[in-house]
Design a protein around this motif. Structure first.
Motif, PDB file in Angstrom:
ATOM      1  N   UNK A 103       0.831  -1.199   0.000  1.00  0.00           N
ATOM      2  CA  UNK A 103       0.000   0.000   0.000  1.00  0.00           C
ATOM      3  C   UNK A 103       0.869   1.255   0.000  1.00  0.00           C
ATOM      4  N   UNK A 104       1.897   1.282   0.834  1.00  0.00           N
ATOM      5  CA  UNK A 104       2.814   2.434   0.863  1.00  0.00           C
ATOM      6  C   UNK A 104       3.428   2.662  -0.514  1.00  0.00           C
ATOM      7  N   UNK A 105       3.853   1.579  -1.160  1.00  0.00           N
ATOM      8  CA  UNK A 105       4.470   1.694  -2.486  1.00  0.00           C
ATOM      9  C   UNK A 105       3.444   2.145  -3.528  1.00  0.00           C
ATOM     10  N   UNK A 106       2.221   1.676  -3.410  1.00  0.00           N
ATOM     11  CA  UNK A 106       1.185   2.074  -4.368  1.00  0.00           C
ATOM     12  C   UNK A 106       0.814   3.550  -4.194  1.00  0.00           C
ATOM     13  N   UNK A 107       0.703   3.996  -2.954  1.00  0.00           N
ATOM     14  CA  UNK A 107       0.417   5.412  -2.701  1.00  0.00           C
ATOM     15  C   UNK A 107       1.538   6.271  -3.272  1.00  0.00           C
ATOM     16  N   UNK A 108       2.770   5.869  -3.044  1.00  0.00           N
ATOM     17  CA  UNK A 108       3.908   6.607  -3.586  1.00  0.00           C
ATOM     18  C   UNK A 108       3.853   6.631  -5.108  1.00  0.00           C
ATOM     19  N   UNK A 109       3.548   5.510  -5.713  1.00  0.00           N
ATOM     20  CA  UNK A 109       3.452   5.434  -7.163  1.00  0.00           C
ATOM     21  C   UNK A 109       2.412   6.425  -7.693  1.00  0.00           C
ATOM     22  N   UNK A 110       1.277   6.499  -7.047  1.00  0.00           N
ATOM     23  CA  UNK A 110       0.225   7.435  -7.453  1.00  0.00           C
ATOM     24  C   UNK A 110       0.675   8.881  -7.280  1.00  0.00           C
ATOM     25  N   UNK A 111       1.416   9.146  -6.230  1.00  0.00           N
ATOM     26  CA  UNK A 111       1.916  10.509  -6.004  1.00  0.00           C
ATOM     27  C   UNK A 111       2.961  10.894  -7.046  1.00  0.00           C
ATOM     28  N   UNK A 112       3.798   9.938  -7.414  1.00  0.00           N
ATOM     29  CA  UNK A 112       4.777  10.196  -8.477  1.00  0.00           C
ATOM     30  C   UNK A 112       4.050  10.494  -9.782  1.00  0.00           C
ATOM     31  N   UNK A 113       3.027   9.699 -10.092  1.00  0.00           N
ATOM     32  CA  UNK A 113       2.254   9.919 -11.320  1.00  0.00           C
ATOM     33  C   UNK A 113       1.595  11.295 -11.311  1.00  0.00           C
ATOM     34  N   UNK A 114       1.023  11.679 -10.187  1.00  0.00           N
ATOM     35  CA  UNK A 114       0.374  12.994 -10.083  1.00  0.00           C
ATOM     36  C   UNK A 114       1.396  14.111 -10.248  1.00  0.00           C
ATOM     37  N   UNK A 115       2.561  13.953  -9.643  1.00  0.00           N
ATOM     38  CA  UNK A 115       3.606  14.966  -9.773  1.00  0.00           C
ATOM     39  C   UNK A 115       4.085  15.057 -11.221  1.00  0.00           C
ATOM     40  N   UNK A 116       4.199  13.925 -11.867  1.00  0.00           N
ATOM     41  CA  UNK A 116       4.625  13.892 -13.268  1.00  0.00           C
ATOM     42  C   UNK A 116       3.666  14.711 -14.132  1.00  0.00           C
ATOM     43  N   UNK A 117       2.385  14.596 -13.863  1.00  0.00           N
ATOM     44  CA  UNK A 117       1.392  15.353 -14.643  1.00  0.00           C
ATOM     45  C   UNK A 117       1.550  16.862 -14.477  1.00  0.00           C
ATOM     46  N   UNK A 118       2.099  17.306 -13.359  1.00  0.00           N
ATOM     47  CA  UNK A 118       2.278  18.756 -13.156  1.00  0.00           C
ATOM     48  C   UNK A 118       3.415  19.315 -13.992  1.00  0.00           C
ATOM     49  N   UNK A 119       4.264  18.475 -14.549  1.00  0.00           N
ATOM     50  CA  UNK A 119       5.418  18.930 -15.311  1.00  0.00           C
ATOM     51  C   UNK A 119       5.063  19.260 -16.756  1.00  0.00           C
ATOM     52  N   UNK A 120       3.896  18.898 -17.192  1.00  0.00           N
ATOM     53  CA  UNK A 120       3.523  19.088 -18.601  1.00  0.00           C
ATOM     54  C   UNK A 120       3.106  20.491 -18.903  1.00  0.00           C
TER      55      UNK A 120
END
Length: 120
Positions: A103-120
């Motif tokens: 769960x910790x790794x999945x939450x982190x993965x989702x946060x990385x994905x969300x942060x990635x979207x802010x770079x566009x």
């Protein structure tokens, strides 16, 4: 380029470091997996790869390159999650603890994905 002056200030980097520390604690010298050096090395390397790719991407100098490194970090989260399933099957980790860490790794993965979207 990003919302922080240093990668150390990024919450995703801090969370990735914390996940790596948890993994080193779970799969250390006194763990049931202690004699399985290949398994321990693989899960530890994947965990460290998450924060290292965030840091390396941050210092890349461009948003597209940073996003590429973040996608690599996200894939390392998936590798870690996969290793947690194997840890249960090999009796290296309880199902409950594996679930917590996954769960910790999945939450982190989702946060990385969300942060990635802010770079566009």
């Amino acid at each position: 380029m990003s919302f922080a002056e240093r990668f150390e200030n990024l919450e995703i980097w801090q969370q990735a470091q914390e996940l790596a520390v948890q993994i080193y604690s779970e799969f250390g010298a006194s763990s049931p997996s202690a004699r399985d050096l290949r398994f321990n090395s693989q899960i530890q390397a994947a965990a460290v790869s998450i924060s290292n790719n965030i840091a390396e991407g941050f210092d890349s100098g461009s948003n597209p390159e940073f996003a590429r490194f973040l996608r690599i970090a996200k894939r390392s989260c998936a590798e870690v999650r996969s290793m947690f399933y194997l840890a249960v099957r090999l009796n290296y980790l309880s199902s409950a603890r594996s679930g917590e860490l996954r769960n910790d790794a999945e939450v982190l993965s989702k946060r990385i994905a969300a942060f990635t979207r802010t770079l566009k």
